[in-house]
Write a protein that holds these residues in place. Structure first.
Motif, PDB file in Angstrom:
ATOM      1  N   THR A  48       0.825  -1.198   0.000  1.00  0.00           N
ATOM      2  CA  THR A  48       0.000   0.000   0.000  1.00  0.00           C
ATOM      3  C   THR A  48       0.866   1.258   0.000  1.00  0.00           C
ATOM      4  O   THR A  48       0.525   2.253  -0.648  1.00  0.00           O
ATOM      5  CB  THR A  48      -0.949   0.004   1.213  1.00  0.00           C
ATOM      6  N   ALA A  49       1.974   1.219   0.684  1.00  0.00           N
ATOM      7  CA  ALA A  49       2.882   2.370   0.676  1.00  0.00           C
ATOM      8  C   ALA A  49       3.494   2.547  -0.709  1.00  0.00           C
ATOM      9  O   ALA A  49       3.703   3.679  -1.163  1.00  0.00           O
ATOM     10  CB  ALA A  49       3.975   2.198   1.713  1.00  0.00           C
ATOM     11  N   ARG A  50       3.760   1.443  -1.392  1.00  0.00           N
ATOM     12  CA  ARG A  50       4.282   1.537  -2.758  1.00  0.00           C
ATOM     13  C   ARG A  50       3.255   2.149  -3.699  1.00  0.00           C
ATOM     14  O   ARG A  50       3.617   2.804  -4.671  1.00  0.00           O
ATOM     15  CB  ARG A  50       4.728   0.170  -3.267  1.00  0.00           C
ATOM     16  N   LEU A  51       1.969   1.946  -3.426  1.00  0.00           N
ATOM     17  CA  LEU A  51       0.922   2.540  -4.259  1.00  0.00           C
ATOM     18  C   LEU A  51       0.840   4.055  -4.083  1.00  0.00           C
ATOM     19  O   LEU A  51       0.343   4.758  -4.965  1.00  0.00           O
ATOM     20  CB  LEU A  51      -0.430   1.914  -3.929  1.00  0.00           C
ATOM     21  N   ALA A  52       1.312   4.547  -2.969  1.00  0.00           N
ATOM     22  CA  ALA A  52       1.304   5.990  -2.733  1.00  0.00           C
ATOM     23  C   ALA A  52       2.242   6.710  -3.702  1.00  0.00           C
ATOM     24  O   ALA A  52       1.970   7.858  -4.087  1.00  0.00           O
ATOM     25  CB  ALA A  52       1.710   6.284  -1.291  1.00  0.00           C
ATOM     26  N   ILE A  53       3.305   6.067  -4.112  1.00  0.00           N
ATOM     27  CA  ILE A  53       4.291   6.703  -4.987  1.00  0.00           C
ATOM     28  C   ILE A  53       3.684   7.045  -6.350  1.00  0.00           C
ATOM     29  O   ILE A  53       3.758   8.197  -6.783  1.00  0.00           O
ATOM     30  CB  ILE A  53       5.564   5.833  -5.095  1.00  0.00           C
ATOM     31  N   PRO A  54       3.064   6.090  -7.066  1.00  0.00           N
ATOM     32  CA  PRO A  54       2.454   6.478  -8.345  1.00  0.00           C
ATOM     33  C   PRO A  54       1.277   7.449  -8.185  1.00  0.00           C
ATOM     34  O   PRO A  54       1.009   8.238  -9.081  1.00  0.00           O
ATOM     35  CB  PRO A  54       2.011   5.159  -8.967  1.00  0.00           C
ATOM     36  N   SER A  55       0.605   7.395  -7.050  1.00  0.00           N
ATOM     37  CA  SER A  55      -0.464   8.362  -6.806  1.00  0.00           C
ATOM     38  C   SER A  55       0.100   9.779  -6.766  1.00  0.00           C
ATOM     39  O   SER A  55      -0.453  10.700  -7.379  1.00  0.00           O
ATOM     40  CB  SER A  55      -1.183   8.036  -5.489  1.00  0.00           C
ATOM     41  N   LEU A  56       1.202   9.960  -6.078  1.00  0.00           N
ATOM     42  CA  LEU A  56       1.821  11.279  -6.000  1.00  0.00           C
ATOM     43  C   LEU A  56       2.357  11.709  -7.366  1.00  0.00           C
ATOM     44  O   LEU A  56       2.167  12.852  -7.784  1.00  0.00           O
ATOM     45  CB  LEU A  56       2.943  11.279  -4.968  1.00  0.00           C
ATOM     46  N   PRO A  82     -10.436  23.328 -11.511  1.00  0.00           N
ATOM     47  CA  PRO A  82      -9.006  23.267 -11.822  1.00  0.00           C
ATOM     48  C   PRO A  82      -8.198  22.644 -10.672  1.00  0.00           C
ATOM     49  O   PRO A  82      -8.362  23.014  -9.528  1.00  0.00           O
ATOM     50  CB  PRO A  82      -8.614  24.731 -12.022  1.00  0.00           C
ATOM     51  N   HIS A  83      -7.414  21.699 -10.995  1.00  0.00           N
ATOM     52  CA  HIS A  83      -6.455  21.080 -10.073  1.00  0.00           C
ATOM     53  C   HIS A  83      -7.084  20.238  -8.967  1.00  0.00           C
ATOM     54  O   HIS A  83      -6.375  19.781  -8.070  1.00  0.00           O
ATOM     55  CB  HIS A  83      -5.520  22.118  -9.466  1.00  0.00           C
ATOM     56  N   ALA A  84      -8.401  20.019  -9.002  1.00  0.00           N
ATOM     57  CA  ALA A  84      -9.052  19.241  -7.939  1.00  0.00           C
ATOM     58  C   ALA A  84      -8.560  17.794  -7.938  1.00  0.00           C
ATOM     59  O   ALA A  84      -8.235  17.246  -6.879  1.00  0.00           O
ATOM     60  CB  ALA A  84     -10.571  19.281  -8.094  1.00  0.00           C
ATOM     61  N   LEU A  85      -8.495  17.177  -9.106  1.00  0.00           N
ATOM     62  CA  LEU A  85      -8.053  15.783  -9.173  1.00  0.00           C
ATOM     63  C   LEU A  85      -6.589  15.651  -8.738  1.00  0.00           C
ATOM     64  O   LEU A  85      -6.232  14.720  -8.018  1.00  0.00           O
ATOM     65  CB  LEU A  85      -8.252  15.226 -10.582  1.00  0.00           C
ATOM     66  N   ALA A  86      -5.764  16.602  -9.136  1.00  0.00           N
ATOM     67  CA  ALA A  86      -4.352  16.579  -8.719  1.00  0.00           C
ATOM     68  C   ALA A  86      -4.240  16.697  -7.206  1.00  0.00           C
ATOM     69  O   ALA A  86      -3.464  15.971  -6.569  1.00  0.00           O
ATOM     70  CB  ALA A  86      -3.587  17.704  -9.402  1.00  0.00           C
ATOM     71  N   ALA A 111      -1.984  10.118  -1.678  1.00  0.00           N
ATOM     72  CA  ALA A 111      -0.672   9.490  -1.515  1.00  0.00           C
ATOM     73  C   ALA A 111      -0.261   9.495  -0.045  1.00  0.00           C
ATOM     74  O   ALA A 111       0.173   8.473   0.496  1.00  0.00           O
ATOM     75  CB  ALA A 111       0.368  10.223  -2.364  1.00  0.00           C
ATOM     76  N   PHE A 112      -0.408  10.623   0.622  1.00  0.00           N
ATOM     77  CA  PHE A 112      -0.017  10.703   2.021  1.00  0.00           C
ATOM     78  C   PHE A 112      -1.005   9.985   2.931  1.00  0.00           C
ATOM     79  O   PHE A 112      -0.626   9.448   3.968  1.00  0.00           O
ATOM     80  CB  PHE A 112       0.186  12.161   2.435  1.00  0.00           C
ATOM     81  N   LEU A 113      -2.265   9.945   2.538  1.00  0.00           N
ATOM     82  CA  LEU A 113      -3.243   9.182   3.319  1.00  0.00           C
ATOM     83  C   LEU A 113      -2.996   7.682   3.208  1.00  0.00           C
ATOM     84  O   LEU A 113      -3.189   6.944   4.185  1.00  0.00           O
ATOM     85  CB  LEU A 113      -4.671   9.533   2.887  1.00  0.00           C
ATOM     86  N   VAL A 161      -1.086   2.829   6.273  1.00  0.00           N
ATOM     87  CA  VAL A 161      -0.175   1.711   6.529  1.00  0.00           C
ATOM     88  C   VAL A 161       0.671   1.953   7.771  1.00  0.00           C
ATOM     89  O   VAL A 161       0.872   1.048   8.576  1.00  0.00           O
ATOM     90  CB  VAL A 161       0.766   1.497   5.321  1.00  0.00           C
ATOM     91  N   TYR A 162       1.164   3.173   7.936  1.00  0.00           N
ATOM     92  CA  TYR A 162       2.161   3.436   8.967  1.00  0.00           C
ATOM     93  C   TYR A 162       1.571   3.812  10.319  1.00  0.00           C
ATOM     94  O   TYR A 162       2.271   3.726  11.328  1.00  0.00           O
ATOM     95  CB  TYR A 162       3.143   4.514   8.489  1.00  0.00           C
ATOM     96  N   TRP A 163       0.325   4.237  10.388  1.00  0.00           N
ATOM     97  CA  TRP A 163      -0.255   4.605  11.677  1.00  0.00           C
ATOM     98  C   TRP A 163      -0.176   3.448  12.678  1.00  0.00           C
ATOM     99  O   TRP A 163       0.257   3.654  13.819  1.00  0.00           O
ATOM    100  CB  TRP A 163      -1.686   5.106  11.530  1.00  0.00           C
ATOM    101  N   PRO A 164      -0.560   2.225  12.287  1.00  0.00           N
ATOM    102  CA  PRO A 164      -0.414   1.125  13.254  1.00  0.00           C
ATOM    103  C   PRO A 164       1.045   0.885  13.668  1.00  0.00           C
ATOM    104  O   PRO A 164       1.320   0.566  14.822  1.00  0.00           O
ATOM    105  CB  PRO A 164      -0.960  -0.091  12.500  1.00  0.00           C
ATOM    106  N   PHE A 165       1.984   1.064  12.730  1.00  0.00           N
ATOM    107  CA  PHE A 165       3.403   0.883  13.069  1.00  0.00           C
ATOM    108  C   PHE A 165       3.852   1.933  14.074  1.00  0.00           C
ATOM    109  O   PHE A 165       4.574   1.640  15.026  1.00  0.00           O
ATOM    110  CB  PHE A 165       4.292   1.032  11.827  1.00  0.00           C
TER     111      PHE A 165
END
Length: 139
Positions: free
Chosen positions: A75-83, A105-109, A116-118, A123-127
């Motif tokens: 899931t953290a790896r999926l954040a990278i292409p999202s960003l 304008p820019h809403a989807l971006a 990406a940060f969510l 993933v990391y909140w439980p850690f």
């Protein structure tokens, strides 16, 4: 080098430098009279370069500081292409490479960048909210 170069962690850190450098080059091109404003260049350097760098460091350091090791969780790896997608949707239409997406304008971006940060936080909140793996095992 070999296959290790293609790990998500390495690609994210390299991509951060690539976007920051490309953004700075585009700022120079804009100031020299290229047919676009500085705004997309700034977004590439900061939203892309800095944003991806922060996300990569959060992901890598988050593992090590909680007693875990690489590779990054899926899931953290999926954040990278999202960003990266968010940056592309913000920058490429203003450079004339992509059509402007429908809607505000820019809403989807903005949504993809926040997503990406969510994803990272999901993933990391439980850690981060529990003891380190090695400390929990010692108890």
């Amino acid at each position: 080098m070999g296959r290790a170069v293609f790990r998500a962690e390495i690609l994210a850190l390299a991509g951060s430098s690539l976007m920051a450098g490309a953004g700075l080059l585009l700022i120079g091109a804009s100031r020299l009279g290229a047919g676009f404003a500085e705004t997309p260049a700034l977004h590439l350097a900061l939203m892309g370069g800095l944003g991806l760098g922060v996300l990569a460091v959060f992901a890598i350091a988050g593992l090590f500081h909680t007693g875990r090791t690489l590779p990054l969780p899926t899931t953290a790896r999926l954040a990278i292409p999202s960003l990266i997608g968010a940056v592309a949707l913000r920058v490429l239409p203003e450079l004339g490479v992509l059509p402007v997406p429908p809607g505000p304008p820019h809403a989807l971006a903005a949504l993809l960048w926040a997503a990406a940060f969510l994803l990272w936080l999901k993933v990391y909140w439980p850690f981060l909210s529990k003891p380190r793996v090695d400390e929990a095992a010692a108890c």
